[in-house]
Design a protein around this motif. Structure first.
Motif, mmCIF file in Angstrom:
data_model
loop_
_atom_site.group_PDB
_atom_site.id
_atom_site.type_symbol
_atom_site.label_atom_id
_atom_site.label_comp_id
_atom_site.label_asym_id
_atom_site.label_seq_id
_atom_site.Cartn_x
_atom_site.Cartn_y
_atom_site.Cartn_z
ATOM 1 N N GLN A 112 4.412 -1.495 -2.246
ATOM 2 C CA GLN A 112 3.267 -0.965 -1.502
ATOM 3 C C GLN A 112 3.662 -0.603 -0.062
ATOM 4 O O GLN A 112 3.214 0.427 0.455
ATOM 5 C CB GLN A 112 2.128 -1.989 -1.492
ATOM 6 N N ASP A 113 4.509 -1.408 0.548
ATOM 7 C CA ASP A 113 4.976 -1.091 1.900
ATOM 8 C C ASP A 113 5.785 0.196 1.921
ATOM 9 O O ASP A 113 5.644 1.028 2.819
ATOM 10 C CB ASP A 113 5.832 -2.243 2.457
ATOM 11 N N MET A 115 5.544 2.690 -0.217
ATOM 12 C CA MET A 115 4.657 3.817 -0.477
ATOM 13 C C MET A 115 3.849 4.188 0.768
ATOM 14 O O MET A 115 3.567 5.361 0.997
ATOM 15 C CB MET A 115 3.709 3.503 -1.633
ATOM 16 N N ARG A 116 3.506 3.209 1.597
ATOM 17 C CA ARG A 116 2.783 3.498 2.840
ATOM 18 C C ARG A 116 3.676 4.192 3.867
ATOM 19 O O ARG A 116 3.196 4.952 4.700
ATOM 20 C CB ARG A 116 2.244 2.198 3.434
ATOM 21 N N MET A 117 4.975 3.931 3.829
ATOM 22 C CA MET A 117 5.894 4.555 4.775
ATOM 23 C C MET A 117 6.086 6.036 4.493
ATOM 24 O O MET A 117 6.387 6.801 5.387
ATOM 25 C CB MET A 117 7.269 3.874 4.707
ATOM 26 N N GLY A 119 4.147 8.413 4.029
ATOM 27 C CA GLY A 119 3.043 9.276 4.457
ATOM 28 C C GLY A 119 3.416 10.166 5.538
ATOM 29 O O GLY A 119 3.598 11.216 5.811
#
Length: 119
Positions: A112-113, A115-117, A119
């Motif tokens: 999840q971390d 995937m957030r990066m 963006g």
């Protein structure tokens, strides 16, 4: 002094000794069986990837859980009479499952971390 002496004879000592030895042997058997079912440090070949290592670890946890289930069924049938063996196998399976769950949670958080990066 009147000196109260316990009524603990040589026969009691020998019976206690045999119980300790039989439980020790039973624990060694359980430990040997669980070591055969799992080795938490799998040998890796140079080309082995993360997925293969994770799959091997999951198979080992599954084997520990199957061993625990087999011990419980054997106890219920009466073929295994030592409850300590059964409880030890259940505890091992529980610890292996909890460790796997914690690894899954860490991997999910890391994913999840990442995937957030992106963006």
């Amino acid at each position: 002094m009147s000196g109260i002496r316990p009524s603990f004879g040589i026969g009691d000592v020998m019976a206690l000794r045999s119980q300790v030895l039989s439980r020790s042997a039973a624990l060694r058997d359980v430990h040997a069986a669980s070591e055969g079912a799992r080795a938490f440090a799998p040998a890796q070949t140079p080309g082995a990837g993360f997925a293969a290592t994770l799959n091997t670890a999951l198979q080992q946890v599954s084997a520990v859980q199957e061993h625990s289930s087999a011990m419980q069924v054997a106890y219920e049938r009466g073929t295994v009479t030592d409850i300590a063996q059964v409880m030890l196998a259940r505890q091992e399976a529980g610890v292996a499952f909890e460790a796997t769950l914690q690894v899954r949670n860490k991997l999910l958080t890391a994913y999840q971390d990442i995937m957030r990066m992106g963006g």
